[in-house]
Write an enzyme that holds these catalytic residues in place. Sequence first.
Site, mmCIF file in Angstrom:
data_model
loop_
_atom_site.group_PDB
_atom_site.id
_atom_site.type_symbol
_atom_site.label_atom_id
_atom_site.label_comp_id
_atom_site.label_asym_id
_atom_site.label_seq_id
_atom_site.Cartn_x
_atom_site.Cartn_y
_atom_site.Cartn_z
ATOM 1 N N ARG A 49 0.854 -1.189 0.000
ATOM 2 C CA ARG A 49 0.000 0.000 0.000
ATOM 3 C C ARG A 49 0.893 1.243 0.000
ATOM 4 N NH1 ARG A 49 -2.960 2.904 4.667
ATOM 5 N NH2 ARG A 49 -4.053 4.461 3.438
ATOM 6 N N GLU A 98 -4.273 -0.324 7.865
ATOM 7 C CA GLU A 98 -3.145 -0.013 8.756
ATOM 8 C C GLU A 98 -3.419 -0.586 10.136
ATOM 9 O OE1 GLU A 98 -1.829 4.095 9.206
ATOM 10 O OE2 GLU A 98 -2.213 4.461 7.080
ATOM 11 N N HIS A 135 -2.887 10.867 0.580
ATOM 12 C CA HIS A 135 -2.552 10.517 1.962
ATOM 13 C C HIS A 135 -2.010 11.803 2.604
ATOM 14 C CE1 HIS A 135 -1.251 7.060 4.769
ATOM 15 N NE2 HIS A 135 -0.899 8.159 5.411
ATOM 16 N N GLU A 138 -7.682 8.530 5.800
ATOM 17 C CA GLU A 138 -8.106 9.199 7.035
ATOM 18 C C GLU A 138 -8.611 10.623 6.835
ATOM 19 O OE1 GLU A 138 -5.045 8.849 10.027
ATOM 20 O OE2 GLU A 138 -5.395 6.696 10.248
ATOM 21 N N ASN A 181 -8.123 1.817 9.250
ATOM 22 C CA ASN A 181 -6.870 2.012 9.988
ATOM 23 C C ASN A 181 -7.223 1.884 11.460
ATOM 24 O OD1 ASN A 181 -5.646 2.599 7.586
ATOM 25 N ND2 ASN A 181 -5.157 4.721 8.064
ATOM 26 N N TYR A 219 -5.741 1.295 15.328
ATOM 27 C CA TYR A 219 -4.577 1.242 16.214
ATOM 28 C C TYR A 219 -4.959 1.119 17.688
ATOM 29 C CZ TYR A 219 -1.530 2.995 12.434
ATOM 30 O OH TYR A 219 -0.828 3.142 11.264
HETATM 31 C C1 NOJ Z 1 -2.155 6.680 10.289
HETATM 32 C C2 NOJ Z 1 -1.618 7.449 9.124
HETATM 33 O O1 NOJ Z 1 -2.293 7.062 7.963
HETATM 34 C C3 NOJ Z 1 -0.110 7.280 8.928
HETATM 35 O O2 NOJ Z 1 0.313 8.215 7.981
HETATM 36 C C4 NOJ Z 1 0.589 7.428 10.248
HETATM 37 O O3 NOJ Z 1 1.983 7.399 10.111
HETATM 38 C C5 NOJ Z 1 0.119 6.329 11.188
HETATM 39 N N1 NOJ Z 1 -1.305 6.494 11.408
HETATM 40 C C6 NOJ Z 1 0.803 6.321 12.554
HETATM 41 O O4 NOJ Z 1 0.468 7.463 13.242
#
Ligand code: NOJ
Length: 484
Positions: free
Chosen positions: A109, A386, A152, A198, A311, A313
């Site tokens: 990606r 992600e 992005h 995002e 994404n 986290y």
């Molecule tokens: C999401 C973002 O898309 C990416 O650019 C970033 O580095 C990561 N989160 C980590 O923060």
Amino acid sequence: MDLPSIFKVLFLLDLIFLPLCVSSYPKTLRESLDRSSLPDNFLFGVASSSYQFEGSYLSDGKGLSNWDIHTHTPGKVIDGSNGDIAVDQYNLYPEDIDLMDSLGVSSYRFSISWARILPKFGDINKAGISYYNKLIDSLLLRGIQPFVTLVHYDIPQELEERYGGWLSPRCQEDFGYYADICFKNFGDRVKYWTTFNEPNIQAIKSYRTAHNMILAHATAVDIYRAKYQKEQGGNIGIVLDCIWFEQISNSTADMLAADRAEDFFLNWFLDPIIFGNYPAEMSKILGSNLPRFSRNDKEKLKNGLDFIGINHYTSEYVQDCIFSVCEPGTGASWTEGLARRSQENDGVPIGKPTDVDWLHIYPQGMEKMVTYIKKRYNNTPMIITENGCGQLNNPNLTIVCHDIERVEYMSAYWDFLLLAMEKGADVRGYFAWSLLDNFEWSYGYTQRYGLHHVDYTTLKRTPKLSATWFKEFIAGYKVEESQI
Ligand code: NOJ
């Protein structure tokens, strides 16, 4: 020996053999991994983005982007750094593809730098097209599917100067023009497109920006569907930041607040794109402050994606601010939905803290997030675009490649992803953030997210323990697959 003890031994061995950064690794942390829950053509990938990786910010006719200008403004990035060189993927991509090949990933990606393709509006930069052609062709030669993001975060500075970028509806047509060039030049080989990465983070607190981005997304999807999709046979989606919101108590008010937080963060974009309108709760609270979609817009928007890029986290607690008095904080104001978000409840963090202030480890959030999206959007195909964990850059630390914390993080999040899939969630891929350590926006080079360590002086790439783990993980899946 149990697994934690294996890790202790590995850790000691690594201390002895470092700085070689080669680690033997137990086959997998999970002994009961049910790989049959993964579809045959599941995409295992690593992710990146143009500004964070490419460098060469003025080479071969590239124009300036908003991030070139932003990072060159004193005080914007905590270590005063920028992406002028970044990790030099513009020149080192063949080496990076070797690393991907060694991991055994099936997809990469990356994003296209709009300013590299259109340095001046209207004029296509042939060198920019040629760079991405080389990248795409080299990936395909190694059997790696290109998975392309159109924006992005970085856009041509010219658009900011002409009309304020996403603040103006004029960006919709210009984005369509750029997207069309990309589909036309690369779409014969690119089967996965996403419009934005995002946008819900880019547009934070700006309903006007979000509105323009949603319609810009629809413009690009329309062009793809009308002119290219049938012939090229690809898919198009959008990538959202997906934070799981956990109600802070089991009261009904907090439960509704957690829902509201998701409305104001995620459904804000996905509802219009999939159902044609903003979430009802948002409209109720914001009234005329929320822009409206015309009948035409609504038609254009419906079913405006083939897959949802997730994404994911971390997770946050949410407290209701309608029936109880909230301290000021993210989400607490009425323009943010009266749902206060935090990563602590009475001083106790939601999960194990990491080196990154916003990132607590809460792997069960992965299952909950995917299941929530599955239910709300009728099991639209999902791709984890992600998932990853950042660590502080400590130049004095020699054990930089022994990223056990990242391995534990990925392994635990995978457990919960598989659980969601076993219960029927239609997840078609997983991309680790990131292939390499790279430029982390306003944190500069102070945080490292890579499966490979990058020495920022020599640009040398070295696999970390997490690279070995991911490689073994993917290989284990492929073995199973061929045995079926
Ligand atoms: C999401 C973002 O898309 C990416 O650019 C970033 O580095 C990561 N989160 C980590 O923060």
